[in-house]
Design a protein around this motif. Structure first.
Motif, PDB file in Angstrom:
ATOM      1  N   ARG A   1       0.832  -1.207   0.000  1.00 15.33           N
ATOM      2  CA  ARG A   1       0.000   0.000   0.000  1.00 15.33           C
ATOM      3  C   ARG A   1       0.864   1.253   0.000  1.00 15.33           C
ATOM      4  N   GLU A   2       1.942   1.222   0.767  1.00 12.97           N
ATOM      5  CA  GLU A   2       2.847   2.372   0.811  1.00 12.97           C
ATOM      6  C   GLU A   2       3.510   2.588  -0.547  1.00 12.97           C
ATOM      7  N   ALA A   3       3.914   1.505  -1.196  1.00 11.71           N
ATOM      8  CA  ALA A   3       4.524   1.615  -2.522  1.00 11.71           C
ATOM      9  C   ALA A   3       3.519   2.180  -3.519  1.00 11.71           C
ATOM     10  N   LEU A   4       2.289   1.714  -3.475  1.00 12.84           N
ATOM     11  CA  LEU A   4       1.257   2.213  -4.374  1.00 12.84           C
ATOM     12  C   LEU A   4       1.006   3.698  -4.131  1.00 12.84           C
ATOM     13  N   ARG A   5       0.941   4.087  -2.874  1.00 14.21           N
ATOM     14  CA  ARG A   5       0.725   5.493  -2.525  1.00 14.21           C
ATOM     15  C   ARG A   5       1.883   6.348  -3.054  1.00 14.21           C
ATOM     16  N   THR A   6       3.095   5.855  -2.916  1.00 19.96           N
ATOM     17  CA  THR A   6       4.259   6.594  -3.427  1.00 19.96           C
ATOM     18  C   THR A   6       4.187   6.735  -4.941  1.00 19.96           C
ATOM     19  N   LEU A   7       3.816   5.656  -5.634  1.00 17.85           N
ATOM     20  CA  LEU A   7       3.689   5.722  -7.090  1.00 17.85           C
ATOM     21  C   LEU A   7       2.613   6.723  -7.500  1.00 17.85           C
ATOM     22  N   GLN A   8       1.501   6.759  -6.778  1.00 17.54           N
ATOM     23  CA  GLN A   8       0.433   7.703  -7.105  1.00 17.54           C
ATOM     24  C   GLN A   8       0.887   9.143  -6.877  1.00 17.54           C
TER      25      GLN A   8
END
Length: 93
Positions: free
Chosen positions: A58-65
Protein backbone atom coordinates in the motif's frame (compact mmCIF):
# COMPACT_ATOMS: atom_id res chain seq x y z
CA UNK A 1 1.79 -19.91 33.35
CA UNK A 2 2.77 -16.25 33.11
CA UNK A 3 2.93 -15.04 29.51
CA UNK A 4 6.61 -14.03 29.80
CA UNK A 5 9.77 -15.90 30.75
CA UNK A 6 13.43 -15.02 31.11
CA UNK A 7 16.01 -16.22 28.59
CA UNK A 8 17.23 -18.72 31.17
CA UNK A 9 13.71 -20.12 31.65
CA UNK A 10 13.15 -20.23 27.88
CA UNK A 11 16.32 -22.28 27.40
CA UNK A 12 15.32 -24.69 30.16
CA UNK A 13 11.73 -25.10 28.94
CA UNK A 14 11.90 -24.52 25.19
CA UNK A 15 10.03 -27.72 24.27
CA UNK A 16 7.16 -26.80 26.59
CA UNK A 17 7.04 -23.24 25.22
CA UNK A 18 6.88 -24.61 21.68
CA UNK A 19 4.06 -26.95 22.70
CA UNK A 20 2.21 -23.97 24.15
CA UNK A 21 2.72 -22.01 20.92
CA UNK A 22 1.26 -24.94 18.97
CA UNK A 23 -1.76 -24.71 21.25
CA UNK A 24 -2.15 -21.00 20.43
CA UNK A 25 -0.46 -19.50 23.49
CA UNK A 26 2.28 -16.90 22.82
CA UNK A 27 5.16 -16.35 25.23
CA UNK A 28 7.32 -13.24 25.56
CA UNK A 29 11.00 -13.79 26.34
CA UNK A 30 12.69 -11.19 28.51
CA UNK A 31 16.31 -10.27 29.11
CA UNK A 32 17.02 -8.27 32.24
CA UNK A 33 13.28 -7.83 32.68
CA UNK A 34 12.78 -6.21 29.27
CA UNK A 35 10.90 -8.01 26.48
CA UNK A 36 13.21 -8.95 23.59
CA UNK A 37 11.42 -11.68 21.61
CA UNK A 38 8.31 -13.82 21.45
CA UNK A 39 7.42 -17.40 20.68
CA UNK A 40 4.11 -17.28 18.85
CA UNK A 41 1.96 -19.77 16.98
CA UNK A 42 3.12 -20.00 13.36
CA UNK A 43 -0.32 -18.91 12.15
CA UNK A 44 0.04 -15.61 14.05
CA UNK A 45 3.54 -15.09 12.69
CA UNK A 46 2.37 -15.73 9.12
CA UNK A 47 -0.55 -13.33 9.60
CA UNK A 48 1.88 -10.65 10.80
CA UNK A 49 4.12 -11.27 7.77
CA UNK A 50 1.14 -10.95 5.41
CA UNK A 51 -0.01 -7.76 7.14
CA UNK A 52 3.48 -6.26 6.86
CA UNK A 53 3.63 -7.18 3.16
CA UNK A 54 0.22 -5.59 2.60
CA UNK A 55 1.31 -2.39 4.35
CA UNK A 56 4.47 -2.19 2.25
CA UNK A 57 2.47 -2.75 -0.94
CA UNK A 58 0.00 0.00 0.00
CA UNK A 59 2.85 2.37 0.81
CA UNK A 60 4.52 1.61 -2.52
CA UNK A 61 1.26 2.21 -4.37
CA UNK A 62 0.72 5.49 -2.52
CA UNK A 63 4.26 6.59 -3.43
CA UNK A 64 3.69 5.72 -7.09
CA UNK A 65 0.43 7.70 -7.11
CA UNK A 66 2.16 10.71 -5.55
CA UNK A 67 4.91 10.53 -8.17
CA UNK A 68 2.47 10.18 -11.07
CA UNK A 69 4.01 11.72 -14.15
CA UNK A 70 7.54 11.54 -12.78
CA UNK A 71 10.15 9.83 -14.94
CA UNK A 72 10.64 6.19 -13.96
CA UNK A 73 13.34 3.69 -14.79
CA UNK A 74 12.40 0.61 -16.77
CA UNK A 75 13.10 -2.87 -15.46
CA UNK A 76 15.86 -3.16 -18.07
CA UNK A 77 17.47 0.02 -16.67
CA UNK A 78 17.34 -1.33 -13.12
CA UNK A 79 18.82 -4.67 -14.18
CA UNK A 80 21.56 -2.89 -16.13
CA UNK A 81 22.40 -0.85 -13.03
CA UNK A 82 22.67 -4.02 -11.00
CA UNK A 83 24.33 -6.40 -13.47
CA UNK A 84 25.80 -4.09 -16.09
CA UNK A 85 24.61 -3.57 -19.66
CA UNK A 86 23.33 -6.59 -21.56
CA UNK A 87 25.90 -8.45 -23.61
CA UNK A 88 25.60 -7.95 -27.37
CA UNK A 89 27.11 -11.38 -27.93
CA UNK A 90 24.64 -14.17 -28.64
CA UNK A 91 27.21 -16.87 -28.08
CA UNK A 92 26.87 -18.17 -31.65
CA UNK A 93 30.27 -17.53 -33.20
Amino acid sequence: MDDSVSVREARAHLARLLDQAEQGEPTVITRGGAPVAAIVPIEEYEALEEAADELLAREALRTLQEEDGAQRASLADVLADIFGPPSSSTGAE
